[in-house]
Design a protein around this motif. Structure first.
Motif, mmCIF file in Angstrom:
data_model
loop_
_atom_site.group_PDB
_atom_site.id
_atom_site.type_symbol
_atom_site.label_atom_id
_atom_site.label_comp_id
_atom_site.label_asym_id
_atom_site.label_seq_id
_atom_site.Cartn_x
_atom_site.Cartn_y
_atom_site.Cartn_z
ATOM 1 N N LEU A 23 0.830 -1.206 0.000
ATOM 2 C CA LEU A 23 0.000 0.000 0.000
ATOM 3 C C LEU A 23 0.864 1.255 0.000
ATOM 4 N N GLY A 24 1.962 1.219 0.784
ATOM 5 C CA GLY A 24 2.861 2.367 0.822
ATOM 6 C C GLY A 24 3.511 2.633 -0.521
ATOM 7 N N PHE A 25 3.961 1.570 -1.198
ATOM 8 C CA PHE A 25 4.582 1.735 -2.509
ATOM 9 C C PHE A 25 3.594 2.291 -3.526
ATOM 10 N N LYS A 26 2.367 1.790 -3.509
ATOM 11 C CA LYS A 26 1.379 2.256 -4.486
ATOM 12 C C LYS A 26 0.976 3.706 -4.236
ATOM 13 N N ARG A 27 0.721 4.048 -2.989
ATOM 14 C CA ARG A 27 0.276 5.400 -2.677
ATOM 15 C C ARG A 27 1.384 6.425 -2.899
ATOM 16 N N LEU A 28 2.556 6.152 -2.327
ATOM 17 C CA LEU A 28 3.648 7.110 -2.463
ATOM 18 C C LEU A 28 4.150 7.198 -3.902
ATOM 19 N N GLY A 29 4.135 6.059 -4.602
ATOM 20 C CA GLY A 29 4.524 6.083 -6.001
ATOM 21 C C GLY A 29 3.592 6.948 -6.826
ATOM 22 N N PHE A 30 2.289 6.839 -6.559
ATOM 23 C CA PHE A 30 1.290 7.629 -7.281
ATOM 24 C C PHE A 30 1.425 9.122 -6.976
ATOM 25 N N ARG A 90 2.227 -3.350 -6.606
ATOM 26 C CA ARG A 90 1.265 -4.339 -7.133
ATOM 27 C C ARG A 90 1.832 -5.766 -7.033
ATOM 28 N N LYS A 91 3.135 -5.904 -7.271
ATOM 29 C CA LYS A 91 3.763 -7.218 -7.144
ATOM 30 C C LYS A 91 3.729 -7.705 -5.692
ATOM 31 N N LEU A 92 3.998 -6.789 -4.764
ATOM 32 C CA LEU A 92 3.947 -7.159 -3.349
ATOM 33 C C LEU A 92 2.536 -7.555 -2.934
ATOM 34 N N GLU A 93 1.542 -6.850 -3.478
ATOM 35 C CA GLU A 93 0.148 -7.162 -3.160
ATOM 36 C C GLU A 93 -0.223 -8.563 -3.664
ATOM 37 N N LYS A 94 0.243 -8.904 -4.864
ATOM 38 C CA LYS A 94 -0.033 -10.224 -5.412
ATOM 39 C C LYS A 94 0.735 -11.316 -4.690
ATOM 40 N N SER A 95 1.893 -10.949 -4.135
ATOM 41 C CA SER A 95 2.742 -11.960 -3.497
ATOM 42 C C SER A 95 2.119 -12.522 -2.224
#
Length: 209
Positions: A23-30, A90-95
């Motif tokens: 969630l942190g990667f997706k939000r901060l990346g966006f 997204r990869k971490l979420e799928k993992s």
């Protein structure tokens, strides 16, 4: 039975940590992408227009302008590099459901470290450009004051509007690099703390059995 409960609890905690990191990667990346994109495009427009204007009017562009341009280029590179943070999220979420497809911690750290290096290079170049531009503005002001010591008000000015725009472009670029650097460092800290916790659990498990 006890060992099974401990393992289930560890797996559940690990899953929560992975979901939080994703969630942190997706939000901060966006957020980092759009913030950098807006600031970088404005700065790029100002710098390119200033260079073209000075070339058309036969005015030599100062070295600070090129340092700022170099910083803007690195800001644009950083902008598109942060798109990779969303993919990592997204990869971490799928993992969580497919552990075999999880990106390795080394890959994630390498991606974040590269982003930090890009931002540090851009920050250094932009700060040099800002210092040079401010020094030039100060020199122009002193030169004008020395040549016109008794002039109280005049329609002429040694400082052009484009000179102020270049300073604004430098400030925008610095803000873009600072924002991206803060996001990358926060994500790197999250990844490092999660890795240390996981290693600690692995070491402690034999003593619990």
């Amino acid at each position: 039975m006890m060992m099974s409960e401990i393992n289930d609890d560890s797996i559940e905690k690990a899953s929560r940590r992975v979901q939080k990191a994703a969630l942190g990667f997706k939000r901060l990346g966006f957020v980092s992408f759009w913030a950098q994109l807006a600031l970088s495009l404005v700065s790029a427009g100002i710098v390119v227009f200033t260079i073209l204007y000075r070339s058309a009017t036969k005015i030599n562009a100062e070295i600070g302008l090129y340092f700022t341009l170099f910083g803007v280029i690195f800001s644009l590179i950083s902008t598109f590099w942060t798109l990779g943070y969303g993919r990592i999220g997204r990869k971490l979420e799928k993992s969580v459901q497919e552990p075999q497809n999880a990106p390795s911690r080394a890959q994630v750290v390498r991606s974040l470290t590269t982003g930090i290096q890009i931002n540090m290079t851009g920050l250094t170049s932009t700060m040099l450009g800002l210092q040079a531009s401010c020094g030039l503005l100060f020199a122009k002001s002193l030169s004008f004051a020395a040549q016109n010591p008794y002039t109280v008000a005049s329609n002429s000015s040694p400082v052009m509007a484009l000179d102020i725009f270049v300073v604004q472009a430098s400030a925008n670029t610095l803000l873009a690099h600072f924002f991206a650097l803060a996001c990358s460092l926060w994500l790197l800290r999250t990844v490092s703390s999660n890795g240390q916790q996981a290693e600690g659990k692995v070491v402690q498990q034999p003593s619990e059995t």
